[in-house]
Scaffold this motif. Structure first.
Motif, PDB file in Angstrom:
ATOM      1  N   ALA A   1      32.617  44.377  47.879  1.00  0.00           N
ATOM      2  CA  ALA A   1      32.581  42.925  48.032  1.00  0.00           C
ATOM      3  C   ALA A   1      31.153  42.399  47.931  1.00  0.00           C
ATOM      4  CB  ALA A   1      33.203  42.529  49.363  1.00  0.00           C
ATOM      5  N   ILE A   2      30.220  43.110  48.540  1.00  0.00           N
ATOM      6  CA  ILE A   2      28.813  42.700  48.467  1.00  0.00           C
ATOM      7  C   ILE A   2      28.326  42.761  47.019  1.00  0.00           C
ATOM      8  CG2 ILE A   2      26.463  43.395  49.092  1.00  0.00           C
ATOM      9  CD1 ILE A   2      27.624  44.287  51.819  1.00  0.00           C
ATOM     10  N   ARG A   3      28.668  43.811  46.323  1.00  0.00           N
ATOM     11  CA  ARG A   3      28.259  43.928  44.917  1.00  0.00           C
ATOM     12  C   ARG A   3      28.880  42.812  44.072  1.00  0.00           C
ATOM     13  NH1 ARG A   3      29.141  48.926  44.490  1.00  0.00           N
ATOM     14  NH2 ARG A   3      31.189  48.936  43.474  1.00  0.00           N
ATOM     15  N   THR A   4      30.104  42.433  44.388  1.00  0.00           N
ATOM     16  CA  THR A   4      30.763  41.334  43.676  1.00  0.00           C
ATOM     17  C   THR A   4      30.004  40.038  43.856  1.00  0.00           C
ATOM     18  OG1 THR A   4      32.916  42.412  43.970  1.00  0.00           O
ATOM     19  CG2 THR A   4      32.935  40.068  43.427  1.00  0.00           C
ATOM     20  N   GLY A   5      29.575  39.766  45.095  1.00  0.00           N
ATOM     21  CA  GLY A   5      28.780  38.571  45.351  1.00  0.00           C
ATOM     22  C   GLY A   5      27.462  38.597  44.612  1.00  0.00           C
ATOM     23  N   GLN A   6      26.828  39.753  44.565  1.00  0.00           N
ATOM     24  CA  GLN A   6      25.554  39.880  43.855  1.00  0.00           C
ATOM     25  C   GLN A   6      25.723  39.627  42.366  1.00  0.00           C
ATOM     26  OE1 GLN A   6      24.662  43.880  45.076  1.00  0.00           O
ATOM     27  NE2 GLN A   6      23.501  43.246  46.881  1.00  0.00           N
ATOM     28  N   GLN A   7      26.877  40.006  41.823  1.00  0.00           N
ATOM     29  CA  GLN A   7      27.129  39.840  40.390  1.00  0.00           C
ATOM     30  C   GLN A   7      27.660  38.458  40.035  1.00  0.00           C
ATOM     31  OE1 GLN A   7      29.682  43.366  40.200  1.00  0.00           O
ATOM     32  NE2 GLN A   7      28.257  44.285  38.746  1.00  0.00           N
ATOM     33  N   GLY A   8      27.959  37.630  41.044  1.00  0.00           N
ATOM     34  CA  GLY A   8      28.388  36.265  40.770  1.00  0.00           C
ATOM     35  C   GLY A   8      29.807  36.140  40.284  1.00  0.00           C
ATOM     36  N   MET A   9      30.684  37.053  40.737  1.00  0.00           N
ATOM     37  CA  MET A   9      32.108  36.921  40.444  1.00  0.00           C
ATOM     38  C   MET A   9      32.821  36.477  41.722  1.00  0.00           C
ATOM     39  SD  MET A   9      32.906  40.309  38.092  1.00  0.00           S
ATOM     40  CE  MET A   9      32.109  41.450  39.224  1.00  0.00           C
ATOM     41  N   HIS A  10      33.971  35.842  41.563  1.00  0.00           N
ATOM     42  CA  HIS A  10      34.778  35.493  42.726  1.00  0.00           C
ATOM     43  C   HIS A  10      35.433  36.760  43.273  1.00  0.00           C
ATOM     44  CE1 HIS A  10      33.920  31.411  41.764  1.00  0.00           C
ATOM     45  NE2 HIS A  10      34.596  31.444  40.622  1.00  0.00           N
ATOM     46  N   LEU A  11      35.863  36.712  44.530  1.00  0.00           N
ATOM     47  CA  LEU A  11      36.369  37.899  45.211  1.00  0.00           C
ATOM     48  C   LEU A  11      37.875  37.829  45.403  1.00  0.00           C
ATOM     49  CD1 LEU A  11      35.686  40.545  46.776  1.00  0.00           C
ATOM     50  CD2 LEU A  11      35.646  39.134  48.844  1.00  0.00           C
ATOM     51  N   MET A  12      38.567  38.875  44.978  1.00  0.00           N
ATOM     52  CA  MET A  12      40.008  39.004  45.157  1.00  0.00           C
ATOM     53  C   MET A  12      40.247  40.228  46.037  1.00  0.00           C
ATOM     54  SD  MET A  12      42.863  39.238  42.114  1.00  0.00           S
ATOM     55  CE  MET A  12      42.645  37.526  41.602  1.00  0.00           C
ATOM     56  N   SER A  13      40.855  40.010  47.199  1.00  0.00           N
ATOM     57  CA  SER A  13      41.093  41.097  48.137  1.00  0.00           C
ATOM     58  C   SER A  13      42.581  41.170  48.447  1.00  0.00           C
ATOM     59  CB  SER A  13      40.293  40.872  49.425  1.00  0.00           C
ATOM     60  OG  SER A  13      40.350  41.992  50.270  1.00  0.00           O
ATOM     61  N   SER A  14      43.131  42.390  48.497  1.00  0.00           N
ATOM     62  CA  SER A  14      44.581  42.538  48.600  1.00  0.00           C
ATOM     63  C   SER A  14      45.003  42.949  50.004  1.00  0.00           C
ATOM     64  CB  SER A  14      45.073  43.555  47.575  1.00  0.00           C
ATOM     65  OG  SER A  14      44.702  44.862  47.954  1.00  0.00           O
ATOM     66  N   THR A  15      46.178  43.541  50.104  1.00  0.00           N
ATOM     67  CA  THR A  15      46.699  44.002  51.388  1.00  0.00           C
ATOM     68  C   THR A  15      46.319  45.452  51.646  1.00  0.00           C
ATOM     69  OG1 THR A  15      48.786  44.544  50.301  1.00  0.00           O
ATOM     70  CG2 THR A  15      48.652  42.421  51.421  1.00  0.00           C
ATOM     71  N   LEU A  16      45.324  45.938  50.944  1.00  0.00           N
ATOM     72  CA  LEU A  16      44.837  47.298  51.130  1.00  0.00           C
ATOM     73  C   LEU A  16      43.310  47.296  51.078  1.00  0.00           C
ATOM     74  CD1 LEU A  16      44.962  50.440  51.127  1.00  0.00           C
ATOM     75  CD2 LEU A  16      45.174  50.300  48.633  1.00  0.00           C
TER      76      LEU A  16
ATOM     77  N   LEU B   1      34.969  39.235  53.519  1.00  0.00           N
ATOM     78  CA  LEU B   1      34.758  37.930  52.890  1.00  0.00           C
ATOM     79  C   LEU B   1      33.397  37.356  53.269  1.00  0.00           C
ATOM     80  CD1 LEU B   1      38.257  36.230  53.431  1.00  0.00           C
ATOM     81  CD2 LEU B   1      37.516  37.712  51.561  1.00  0.00           C
ATOM     82  N   ALA B   2      33.011  37.501  54.539  1.00  0.00           N
ATOM     83  CA  ALA B   2      31.727  36.974  54.996  1.00  0.00           C
ATOM     84  C   ALA B   2      30.567  37.700  54.323  1.00  0.00           C
ATOM     85  CB  ALA B   2      31.630  37.096  56.515  1.00  0.00           C
ATOM     86  N   ALA B   3      30.681  39.028  54.186  1.00  0.00           N
ATOM     87  CA  ALA B   3      29.625  39.798  53.530  1.00  0.00           C
ATOM     88  C   ALA B   3      29.498  39.400  52.067  1.00  0.00           C
ATOM     89  CB  ALA B   3      29.930  41.294  53.656  1.00  0.00           C
ATOM     90  N   TYR B   4      30.623  39.135  51.437  1.00  0.00           N
ATOM     91  CA  TYR B   4      30.619  38.688  50.038  1.00  0.00           C
ATOM     92  C   TYR B   4      29.897  37.352  49.897  1.00  0.00           C
ATOM     93  CZ  TYR B   4      32.509  35.965  46.163  1.00  0.00           C
ATOM     94  OH  TYR B   4      32.634  35.117  45.091  1.00  0.00           O
ATOM     95  N   ARG B   5      30.239  36.383  50.732  1.00  0.00           N
ATOM     96  CA  ARG B   5      29.618  35.058  50.635  1.00  0.00           C
ATOM     97  C   ARG B   5      28.124  35.137  50.892  1.00  0.00           C
ATOM     98  NH1 ARG B   5      34.574  33.363  53.676  1.00  0.00           N
ATOM     99  NH2 ARG B   5      35.946  32.314  52.165  1.00  0.00           N
ATOM    100  N   ALA B   6      27.708  35.969  51.841  1.00  0.00           N
ATOM    101  CA  ALA B   6      26.284  36.123  52.127  1.00  0.00           C
ATOM    102  C   ALA B   6      25.551  36.714  50.930  1.00  0.00           C
ATOM    103  CB  ALA B   6      26.100  37.005  53.362  1.00  0.00           C
TER     104      ALA B   6
END
Length: 339
Positions: A192-207, A224-229
């Motif tokens: 999730a952190i790497r996704t935020g660094q790369q500027g993509m939106h985050l999709m998280s599932s039930t796993l 989610l919070a780590a991604y936004r940061a």
């Protein structure tokens, strides 16, 4: 929760009692379901993509048909396995789809989930050094993002009879909104952190491929919070968006109780793909109970979009009823309203 929609695994095959849902049935019903949800004001309809299985496997033709038959609903994937993709061909297809959909694309991509076969992507012609194909997915992602951003990929031929010219040529068609419609399916806080660094939106599932001894919704909310940061620290323009998926069944009739009354459960912990992982619970209850349960789910309340996993093999009418019940009796209490 500003938006909600559905996530369909697109299972087909024998249904029991001598009945069978064919691949054609599955595809045509997905289109009809998208049309029905568009009329209900639902925000998103997404397809889970799996290869070598009786599920959705080639999403682009189906999503294009769905986009052509609808007016406002976003169409998307959750997720496309980048180990299986030619990144430049995917860039062409995704751009064409985004243009046809007039920007209504929610393109979820990721390293992919466990498969029914051993390294199936190698049979598609793609090879990596990592046992799980993470390096292959990362390389494909890098080239895909460069291509959809409009970077020159191939040198023009100045001697071409078709007006090649000089310099580098980008992939065509190009959609100016596509880069902002790319979501990465993250299974861990690190991803999730790497996704935020790369500027993509985050999709998280039930796993989630993590277990820290806390409720699934709390664990996912921290992701989610780590991604936004990470997005903010990287200085990306625009607003980071997040989505989570849940199995939610409002019980508003005796038939609902018979079908889903025994589906409710608790979070579970197990091992998948070599990682100790946390699996989110299924919600099945009367609307007033669901509202309280979902309000207590931190990730649901802190995410922008909630995707409901639906039993698509049970037919269009039943699934539309599930979605309509959620839209009417549950979603408004969580902050959603139809545009």
């Amino acid at each position: 929760m500003r938006r909600f929609g559905t996530l369909s695994f697109g299972h087909y095959g024998p249904l029991g009692g001598g009945r069978e849902l064919t691949a054609q049935d599955n595809l045509l019903q997905a289109i009809d379901l998208a049309v029905g949800m568009d009329e209900l004001g639902v925000d998103v309809t997404a397809l889970r993509v799996h290869h070598f299985a009786r599920q959705h496997a080639a999403p682009m033709p189906l999503l294009t048909a769905m986009a052509a038959r609808t007016k406002r609903i976003h169409v998307g994937t959750g997720v496309i396995d980048m180990r299986y993709e030619n990144p430049l061909y995917l860039a062409e297809e995704a751009a064409a789809l985004d243009l046809i959909a007039d920007g209504r694309l929610m393109l979820g991509i990721s390293r992919g989930s466990p498969e029914t076969v051993v390294r199936g992507y190698e049979h598609f012609g793609y090879h990596g050094d990592d046992e799980r194909g993470a390096d292959l997915a990362a390389r494909n992602l890098d080239l895909f993002l460069r291509a959809i951003e409009g970077e020159g990929i191939a040198e023009r031929d100045p001697n071409s009879p078709f007006g090649g010219g000089r310099g580098m040529q980008r992939i065509e068609p190009h959609s100016p909104t596509l880069r902002g419609n790319v979501w990465w399916g993250a299974g861990s806080t690190e991803t999730a952190i790497r996704t935020g660094q790369q500027g993509m939106h985050l999709m998280s599932s039930t796993l989630l491929t993590e277990d820290r001894g806390m409720p699934f919704g709390d664990l996912q909310a921290e992701q989610l919070a780590a991604y936004r940061a990470a997005w903010t620290a990287a200085g990306h323009a625009g607003t980071p968006q997040t989505s989570v998926s849940r199995s939610v069944f409002p019980i508003t009739s005796q038939q609902d109780a018979l079908l889903f009354g025994g589906a409710a459960g608790r979070d579970q912990v197990g091992v998948i793909d070599g990682f100790r992982s946390t699996f989110g619970r299924t919600y099945a209850a009367e609307p007033d109970v669901l509202i309280e349960q979902l309000r207590a789910d931190r990730a649901v309340m802190e995410s922008d979009t909630l995707l409901l996993t639906i039993p698509s093999q049970l037919g269009v009418e039943l699934n539309l009823r599930i979605v309509e019940s959620f839209a009417t009796h549950v979603a408004p209490a969580l902050g959603w309203h139809a545009d």
